[in-house]
Design a protein around this motif. Structure first.
Motif, short mmCIF file in Angstrom:
data_model
loop_
_atom_site.label_atom_id
_atom_site.label_comp_id
_atom_site.label_asym_id
_atom_site.label_seq_id
_atom_site.Cartn_x
_atom_site.Cartn_y
_atom_site.Cartn_z
N LEU A 23 0.80 -1.20 -0.06
CA LEU A 23 -0.21 0.11 0.06
C LEU A 23 0.77 1.13 0.07
O LEU A 23 0.57 2.29 -0.70
N ASN A 24 2.00 1.52 0.63
CA ASN A 24 2.89 2.40 0.58
C ASN A 24 3.47 2.78 -0.70
O ASN A 24 3.86 3.70 -0.85
N GLN A 25 3.59 1.60 -1.62
CA GLN A 25 4.42 2.05 -2.76
C GLN A 25 3.36 2.65 -3.91
O GLN A 25 3.91 3.18 -4.77
N LEU A 26 1.93 2.82 -3.26
CA LEU A 26 1.11 3.53 -4.23
C LEU A 26 1.17 5.01 -4.19
O LEU A 26 0.64 5.46 -3.04
N ASP A 27 1.65 5.67 -5.08
CA ASP A 27 1.78 7.20 -4.89
C ASP A 27 0.56 7.91 -4.76
O ASP A 27 0.46 9.12 -4.02
N GLU A 28 -0.52 7.55 -5.34
CA GLU A 28 -2.12 8.02 -5.11
C GLU A 28 -2.49 7.82 -3.57
O GLU A 28 -3.51 8.65 -3.12
N VAL A 29 -2.03 6.81 -2.55
CA VAL A 29 -2.40 6.68 -1.50
C VAL A 29 -1.66 7.70 -0.40
O VAL A 29 -0.56 7.81 -0.41
N ILE A 50 -7.41 7.58 -6.63
CA ILE A 50 -7.19 6.29 -6.12
C ILE A 50 -8.47 5.49 -6.59
O ILE A 50 -9.51 5.93 -6.61
N GLU A 54 -6.98 -0.81 -7.96
CA GLU A 54 -5.82 -0.50 -7.78
C GLU A 54 -5.53 -1.17 -6.34
O GLU A 54 -4.65 -1.65 -5.96
N ILE A 55 -6.50 -0.85 -5.04
CA ILE A 55 -6.22 -0.98 -4.04
C ILE A 55 -6.33 -2.52 -3.68
O ILE A 55 -5.78 -3.39 -3.04
N GLU A 57 -6.08 -5.04 -5.87
CA GLU A 57 -4.87 -5.73 -6.75
C GLU A 57 -3.67 -5.71 -5.50
O GLU A 57 -3.06 -6.59 -5.30
N SER A 58 -3.48 -4.50 -4.89
CA SER A 58 -2.25 -4.35 -4.12
C SER A 58 -2.50 -5.26 -2.82
O SER A 58 -1.53 -6.00 -2.47
#
Length: 69
Positions: A23-29, A50, A54-55, A57-58
């Motif tokens: 989750l931390n690698q997602l720039d949108e979060v 977001i 996307e969430i 899948e992560s």
């Protein structure tokens, strides 16, 4: 800022630790948290642009399940 909520099977501190890098690698979060006290283990995500897909899948890459609510 957009807020999304998901029902998950992330139910303990070690589970949160496992999903954190995904989750931390997602720039949108911008921010996220899991309410492990809630019977549905609610994952709350805040951020811009977001998407639920996307969430989900992560979270699945981390080995857990998430369902948008």
């Amino acid at each position: 800022m957009k807020e999304l909520k998901f029902k998950t099977n992330i139910n303990c501190g070690n589970c949160i630790k496992s999903v954190t890098p995904f989750l931390n690698q997602l720039d949108e979060v911008d921010e996220w948290k899991v309410d492990t006290e809630n019977p549905d283990k609610i994952l709350t995500i805040e951020g811009d642009d977001i998407t639920s897909k996307e969430i989900i899948e992560s979270v699945e890459k981390a080995g857990f399940k998430a369902e948008a609510i």
